[in-house]
Write an enzyme that holds these catalytic residues in place. Structure first.
Site, PDB file in Angstrom:
ATOM      1  CE  LYS A  33      -4.257  -1.683   2.257  1.00 58.78           C
ATOM      2  NZ  LYS A  33      -5.042  -1.350   3.668  1.00 58.78           N
ATOM      3  CE1 TYR A  79     -13.223 -10.331   7.542  1.00 62.11           C
ATOM      4  CE2 TYR A  79     -11.939  -7.603   7.583  1.00 62.11           C
ATOM      5  CZ  TYR A  79     -12.150  -9.365   7.349  1.00 62.11           C
ATOM      6  OH  TYR A  79     -11.360  -9.787   6.377  1.00 62.11           O
TER       7      TYR A  79
END
Ligand code: ATR
Length: 292
Positions: A73, A231
């Site tokens: 990234k 999550y």
């Protein structure tokens, strides 16, 4: 995936190392089907030494858009022709959109968090936010705090130096928001209650379900919302502790979904309707057996 691959099908994908566990192909291909966009989205295993040639080659092959994940990234930024404001501020790009002069880089992680918070009717404007962690996800959250004009952001991290650096960087960008970095235990100095806490570390993620960065119940009585970027599991230890103290809680599934939706919208210049997002959210919840 759109129902039929033909001569007009455009290729998209996600670049990372490792890449086998990515959920992005599932989400993007479901979005393509729901939106009837003629595109296919695939995982692309690219190692660090091949990143530049992968980006140059993708552009040459007219790949419409790409997502970029760990560990590329930051590294990918040097190969782009333009970097969007938010991505520059965060210091990381997770979405590339093809333009004739090269790829333009965006960061949709903060957009995903913004949209997820909106669904939960949480606004950071004028609030004091406690951020747990100072890594990549914390950068996106800290940026969003500034954009939404939070009054104060307390960044708590195991390595306090990283929290202090992040606080200084963000305060330079958003002088109207007070940023402060400290070690985790600093929460004990928080007066009052009603803080919004955003948990950005990997603590609590499978297989470490029994862990949370802060385990003392007293902390959770100070917060009104416990927002986790984890999550899996759907109910993390952090959320359980928050819930037991009466806080509103949410996991990171919506953020994950919305960062993909925002990327899809940028790549294909469309707006995804709420119904399509709800349908994919349900499918993801089933994958993670939230209801079980
Ligand atoms: P990401 O891009 O997912 O945010 P990262 O950049 O590696 O990942 O950052 C991970 C964050 O989780 C860091 O803030 C890290 O703390 P350090 O800076 O001290 O390493 C935090 N973190 C990871 N494991 C942790 C643990 N067991 N306890 C507390 N914090 C942890």
């Amino acid at each position: 995936m759109s129902t039929q691959i033909n001569g007009q099908t455009c290729l998209c994908g996600v670049v990372g190392d490792p890449i086998a566990h990515t959920l992005s192909p599932f989400i993007h291909n479901a979005l393509a089907e729901a939106m009837n966009v003629n595109t296919v989205y695939v995982p692309l295993h690219v190692t660090e030494e091949h990143l530049e040639e992968a980006i140059v080659g993708a552009h040459g092959m007219h790949m419409r858009g790409m997502n970029v994940t760990v560990p590329h990234k930051q590294q990918v930024m040097q190969y782009l022709s333009e970097i969007h404001e938010g991505a520059n501020a965060i210091g990381a790009v997770n979405t590339l959109v093809r333009r004739p002069d090269g790829y333009h880089g965006y960061n949709t992680d903060w957009m995903g968090l913004e949209r997820a918070l909106k669904d939960h009717e949480i606004s950071l404007c004028g609030k004091t936010v406690v951020l747990l962690g100072a890594g990549g996800a914390a950068h996106a959250a800290a940026y969003l705090c500034g954009r939404q004009a939070a009054e104060k952001v307390l960044i708590l991290n195991r390595t306090p130096q990283k929290a202090i650096q992040l606080a200084e960087k963000m305060h330079g960008l958003f002088p109207g928001t007070e940023y402060c970095g400290a070690q985790i235990d600093h929460w004990k100095q928080l007066a009052g209650d009603g803080y919004i806490c955003i948990q950005t570390t990997s603590q609590g993620m499978v297989p470490n379900e029994d862990q949370a960065v802060i385990e003392e119940q007293a902390f959770y009585h100070k917060i009104s919302a416990a927002v986790d970027i984890v999550y899996n599991p759907g109910m993390t230890k952090f959320m359980k502790l928050g819930k037991a103290a009466g806080a509103m809680v949410c996991n990171g599934l919506l953020m994950l979904l919305y960062q993909a939706v925002s990327a899809f919208e940028l790549m294909h210049e469309v707006t995804v309707p709420k119904e399509a997002i709800q349908k994919i959210k349900k499918e993801l919840e089933e994958q993670f057996a939230y209801g079980a």
